[in-house]
Design a protein around this motif. Sequence first.
Motif, PDB file in Angstrom:
ATOM      1  N   LYS A 289       0.672  -1.179   0.217  1.00 18.47           N
ATOM      2  CA  LYS A 289      -0.181  -0.036  -0.083  1.00 18.47           C
ATOM      3  C   LYS A 289       0.908   1.168   0.081  1.00 18.47           C
ATOM      4  O   LYS A 289       1.908   1.363   0.717  1.00 18.47           O
ATOM      5  N   VAL A 290       0.472   2.143  -0.882  1.00 18.12           N
ATOM      6  CA  VAL A 290       1.210   3.354  -0.814  1.00 18.12           C
ATOM      7  C   VAL A 290       0.026   4.566  -0.822  1.00 18.12           C
ATOM      8  O   VAL A 290      -0.905   4.503  -1.721  1.00 18.12           O
ATOM      9  N   PRO A 291       0.072   5.564  -0.004  1.00 13.70           N
ATOM     10  CA  PRO A 291       1.141   6.045   0.954  1.00 13.70           C
ATOM     11  C   PRO A 291       1.576   4.887   2.150  1.00 13.70           C
ATOM     12  O   PRO A 291       0.588   4.289   2.358  1.00 13.70           O
ATOM     13  N   HIS A 292       2.891   5.072   2.517  1.00 10.96           N
ATOM     14  CA  HIS A 292       3.246   4.332   3.667  1.00 10.96           C
ATOM     15  C   HIS A 292       2.736   5.109   4.886  1.00 10.96           C
ATOM     16  O   HIS A 292       3.126   6.443   4.992  1.00 10.96           O
ATOM     17  N   MET A 293       1.509   4.797   5.654  1.00 12.46           N
ATOM     18  CA  MET A 293       0.880   5.328   6.230  1.00 12.46           C
ATOM     19  C   MET A 293       0.292   4.836   7.732  1.00 12.46           C
ATOM     20  O   MET A 293      -0.085   3.534   7.541  1.00 12.46           O
ATOM     21  N   GLY A 294       1.169   5.346   8.694  1.00 14.25           N
ATOM     22  CA  GLY A 294       0.722   4.779   9.838  1.00 14.25           C
ATOM     23  C   GLY A 294       1.981   4.701  10.773  1.00 14.25           C
ATOM     24  O   GLY A 294       2.974   5.335  10.427  1.00 14.25           O
ATOM     25  N   TRP A 295       2.021   3.630  11.758  1.00 13.38           N
ATOM     26  CA  TRP A 295       3.206   3.622  12.816  1.00 13.38           C
ATOM     27  C   TRP A 295       4.121   2.667  12.375  1.00 13.38           C
ATOM     28  O   TRP A 295       3.733   1.314  12.176  1.00 13.38           O
ATOM     29  N   ASN A 296       5.312   3.090  12.509  1.00 11.11           N
ATOM     30  CA  ASN A 296       6.431   1.927  12.106  1.00 11.11           C
ATOM     31  C   ASN A 296       7.592   2.474  12.859  1.00 11.11           C
ATOM     32  O   ASN A 296       7.746   3.470  13.415  1.00 11.11           O
ATOM     33  N   ASN A 297       8.656   1.462  13.055  1.00 11.86           N
ATOM     34  CA  ASN A 297       9.771   1.817  14.015  1.00 11.86           C
ATOM     35  C   ASN A 297      10.799   2.176  13.271  1.00 11.86           C
ATOM     36  O   ASN A 297      10.556   2.620  11.959  1.00 11.86           O
ATOM     37  N   PHE A 298      11.968   2.708  13.763  1.00 14.69           N
ATOM     38  CA  PHE A 298      13.154   3.085  13.170  1.00 14.69           C
ATOM     39  C   PHE A 298      14.105   2.216  13.938  1.00 14.69           C
ATOM     40  O   PHE A 298      14.287   1.915  15.099  1.00 14.69           O
ATOM     41  N   GLU A 299      15.373   2.257  12.891  1.00 14.30           N
ATOM     42  CA  GLU A 299      16.571   1.359  13.777  1.00 14.30           C
ATOM     43  C   GLU A 299      17.779   2.270  13.386  1.00 14.30           C
ATOM     44  O   GLU A 299      17.866   3.140  12.665  1.00 14.30           O
ATOM     45  N   GLU A 300      18.877   1.532  13.820  1.00 18.46           N
ATOM     46  CA  GLU A 300      20.203   1.978  13.860  1.00 18.46           C
ATOM     47  C   GLU A 300      20.437   3.481  14.051  1.00 18.46           C
ATOM     48  O   GLU A 300      20.690   4.426  13.378  1.00 18.46           O
ATOM     49  N   LEU A 301      19.810   3.942  15.203  1.00 20.95           N
ATOM     50  CA  LEU A 301      19.755   5.389  15.730  1.00 20.95           C
ATOM     51  C   LEU A 301      21.121   6.111  15.896  1.00 20.95           C
ATOM     52  O   LEU A 301      21.881   5.469  16.962  1.00 20.95           O
ATOM     53  N   LYS A 302      21.562   7.180  15.223  1.00 23.31           N
ATOM     54  CA  LYS A 302      22.842   7.582  15.341  1.00 23.31           C
ATOM     55  C   LYS A 302      22.473   9.016  15.502  1.00 23.31           C
ATOM     56  O   LYS A 302      23.604   9.638  14.879  1.00 23.31           O
TER      57      LYS A 302
ATOM     58  N   GLU B 215      21.790  12.593  17.992  1.00 23.24           N
ATOM     59  CA  GLU B 215      21.474  12.960  19.340  1.00 23.24           C
ATOM     60  C   GLU B 215      19.995  13.428  19.551  1.00 23.24           C
ATOM     61  O   GLU B 215      19.498  13.523  20.636  1.00 23.24           O
ATOM     62  N   LEU B 216      19.449  13.378  18.372  1.00 22.56           N
ATOM     63  CA  LEU B 216      18.013  13.685  18.546  1.00 22.56           C
ATOM     64  C   LEU B 216      17.122  12.519  19.147  1.00 22.56           C
ATOM     65  O   LEU B 216      16.129  12.563  19.721  1.00 22.56           O
ATOM     66  N   PHE B 217      18.018  11.242  19.192  1.00 21.05           N
ATOM     67  CA  PHE B 217      17.310  10.116  19.666  1.00 21.05           C
ATOM     68  C   PHE B 217      17.699   9.641  20.940  1.00 21.05           C
ATOM     69  O   PHE B 217      17.737   8.609  21.579  1.00 21.05           O
ATOM     70  N   ASN B 218      18.341  10.761  21.800  1.00 16.68           N
ATOM     71  CA  ASN B 218      18.933  10.234  23.194  1.00 16.68           C
ATOM     72  C   ASN B 218      17.639   9.794  23.994  1.00 16.68           C
ATOM     73  O   ASN B 218      16.671  10.470  23.834  1.00 16.68           O
ATOM     74  N   GLY B 219      17.840   8.972  24.727  1.00 17.94           N
ATOM     75  CA  GLY B 219      16.784   8.294  25.363  1.00 17.94           C
ATOM     76  C   GLY B 219      15.737   7.647  24.862  1.00 17.94           C
ATOM     77  O   GLY B 219      14.722   7.125  25.535  1.00 17.94           O
ATOM     78  N   ILE B 220      15.933   7.402  23.540  1.00 17.38           N
ATOM     79  CA  ILE B 220      14.900   6.537  22.670  1.00 17.38           C
ATOM     80  C   ILE B 220      15.469   5.278  22.359  1.00 17.38           C
ATOM     81  O   ILE B 220      16.434   5.328  21.721  1.00 17.38           O
ATOM     82  N   ASP B 221      14.880   4.252  22.493  1.00 21.71           N
ATOM     83  CA  ASP B 221      14.894   3.138  21.652  1.00 21.71           C
ATOM     84  C   ASP B 221      14.374   2.588  20.775  1.00 21.71           C
ATOM     85  O   ASP B 221      13.411   3.259  20.509  1.00 21.71           O
ATOM     86  N   ALA B 222      14.867   1.683  19.790  1.00 24.16           N
ATOM     87  CA  ALA B 222      14.463   1.666  18.470  1.00 24.16           C
ATOM     88  C   ALA B 222      13.287   0.486  18.410  1.00 24.16           C
ATOM     89  O   ALA B 222      12.696   0.499  17.530  1.00 24.16           O
TER      90      ALA B 222
ATOM     91  N   GLU C  70      25.350   8.367   3.505  1.00 25.75           N
ATOM     92  CA  GLU C  70      26.222   8.698   4.341  1.00 25.75           C
ATOM     93  C   GLU C  70      25.649   9.417   5.780  1.00 25.75           C
ATOM     94  O   GLU C  70      26.009   9.676   6.578  1.00 25.75           O
ATOM     95  N   ASN C  71      24.542  10.405   5.325  1.00 24.32           N
ATOM     96  CA  ASN C  71      24.051  11.197   6.253  1.00 24.32           C
ATOM     97  C   ASN C  71      22.860  10.548   7.189  1.00 24.32           C
ATOM     98  O   ASN C  71      22.133  11.073   7.801  1.00 24.32           O
ATOM     99  N   THR C  72      22.576   9.384   6.657  1.00 22.54           N
ATOM    100  CA  THR C  72      21.357   8.674   7.209  1.00 22.54           C
ATOM    101  C   THR C  72      21.771   8.429   8.732  1.00 22.54           C
ATOM    102  O   THR C  72      22.701   7.710   8.879  1.00 22.54           O
ATOM    103  N   VAL C  73      21.065   8.784   9.711  1.00 25.13           N
ATOM    104  CA  VAL C  73      21.060   8.369  11.173  1.00 25.13           C
ATOM    105  C   VAL C  73      19.880   7.906  11.839  1.00 25.13           C
ATOM    106  O   VAL C  73      19.986   7.715  12.870  1.00 25.13           O
ATOM    107  N   ALA C  74      18.955   7.367  11.010  1.00 20.54           N
ATOM    108  CA  ALA C  74      18.058   6.291  11.433  1.00 20.54           C
ATOM    109  C   ALA C  74      17.446   5.728  10.077  1.00 20.54           C
ATOM    110  O   ALA C  74      17.298   6.334   9.331  1.00 20.54           O
ATOM    111  N   THR C  75      17.122   4.337  10.254  1.00 18.38           N
ATOM    112  CA  THR C  75      16.323   3.721   8.870  1.00 18.38           C
ATOM    113  C   THR C  75      15.207   3.207   9.337  1.00 18.38           C
ATOM    114  O   THR C  75      14.759   3.018  10.569  1.00 18.38           O
ATOM    115  N   CYS C  76      14.166   3.084   8.215  1.00 17.14           N
ATOM    116  CA  CYS C  76      13.032   2.548   8.701  1.00 17.14           C
ATOM    117  C   CYS C  76      12.791   1.421   7.315  1.00 17.14           C
ATOM    118  O   CYS C  76      13.622   1.470   6.251  1.00 17.14           O
TER     119      CYS C  76
END
Lengths: 192, 250
Positions: free
Chosen positions: A109-122, A124-131, A147-153
């Motif tokens: 389905k497109v749009p990608h609509m709803g709640w999804n997680n994120f990984e490989e958090l790199k 300081e925006l994500f301090n105190g948050i886990d994947a 190279e500028n990716t600091v979180a993936t989904c």
Amino acid sequence: MIAIIKYNAGNIASVQNALSRLGYDSIITDNAEEILSADKVIFPGVGEASSAMQYLKERKLDKVILSIKQPILGICLGLQLMCNYSEEGNTECLGIFNNQVKQFPPLDKVPHMGWNNFEELKSELFNGIDATNDLYYVHSYYAELGENTVATCNYIKPFSAALQKNNFYATQFHPEKSADIGTQILKNFCAL
Amino acid sequence: MLKKRIIPCLDIKGGRTVKGINFVGIKDAGNPIELAKRYVQQGADELVFLDITATIENRKTLKDLVKRIAQEINIPFTVGGGINTAEDVDQLIAAGADKVSVNSSAVKRPELITEIAQQYGNQCTVVAIDTKFENNEWKVFVHGGRTPTELNTVDWARHVEQLGAGEILLTSMNNDGTKAGFALDITEQVSQAVNIPVIASGGAGNKEHFNELFKKTSATAGLAASIFHYEEVAIPTLKEYLKQQNINIR
């Protein structure tokens, strides 16, 4: 004072609402001086890439955004416009991040609509948050990994959930609509 | 992994919630903001507000309400009911709605879907379809289900996708209010016919019905009203149960 860049993208008020819930004053503006003198800048938006870029260029806001020295956070379309190029409307974007923005192939389905997680958090925006946390996404185009990716989904394929380079931060998900986790990310940004 | 969404729906009349609500701890049961905040705390994934009176004098009340909802809650919400023109949409988006839902007005003038999608993006454009199985066919009904149309439901769903809809909210009138479960057949037919997300609505009576919905169809969300209002099914209990059933849930 936090400046929220005003342009032809929908529902900018929700970012302001989220900031005021956190106790931060903000101003929705397309005035260069107000943007450049703010403590932080947010570049939000949902909308279409080529008309948004055209609007920014007509008002010379593209140059303003590139000259920002304080922390700036792009959200959703904001992230995509901070990349090199978007397939949406075949648009040359701001080129802050060396990523291409592509349309999801119709394998789900497109749009990608709803709640999804994120990984490989790199970031300081994500301090105190886990994947294990979920965030709210709604988009039909995605920024490729780079190279500028600091979180993936991962939806249909892996893409950049967040990007960062120097003072430029961006999230594909909507922190202002992602319940308490999103609020924490906005709080982290405001505290940079 | 993208999660299946659980969406409570609040019917609004003159700025107040209608249908009775017996949540413990909500002093003013008719106040939609109190109820919305409660649902957010409980883990609702989105909210839908439907203005069921949608008269001209109520539009300002609705706009003020949307503004207050947007100030108070930090998850996405859709507003529907009585949206006939692009100007109606402008007002609701400006007040802070994330999405708008159109129904009868889109059947009457399908270009409205394209107008909303071009201005605000297809992610903002929800088309609500009320459908009823009659004479061996699922047909589209309008005006709160009072008026039949000649439209075949699956054909109309395909058409609204082409016009720019980003999501379909599909309500089976045969199932609505029965608490006997969602209409799995038409939900799956519509989900297979389009490549945009489909929210199933009508018929939820217990937590097993949501499990069945997500196991047997590719609907991306389940919507219900009274079972959540009356806490016959509490959202945290429902989500915990669905996780145990290996449904991807936030």
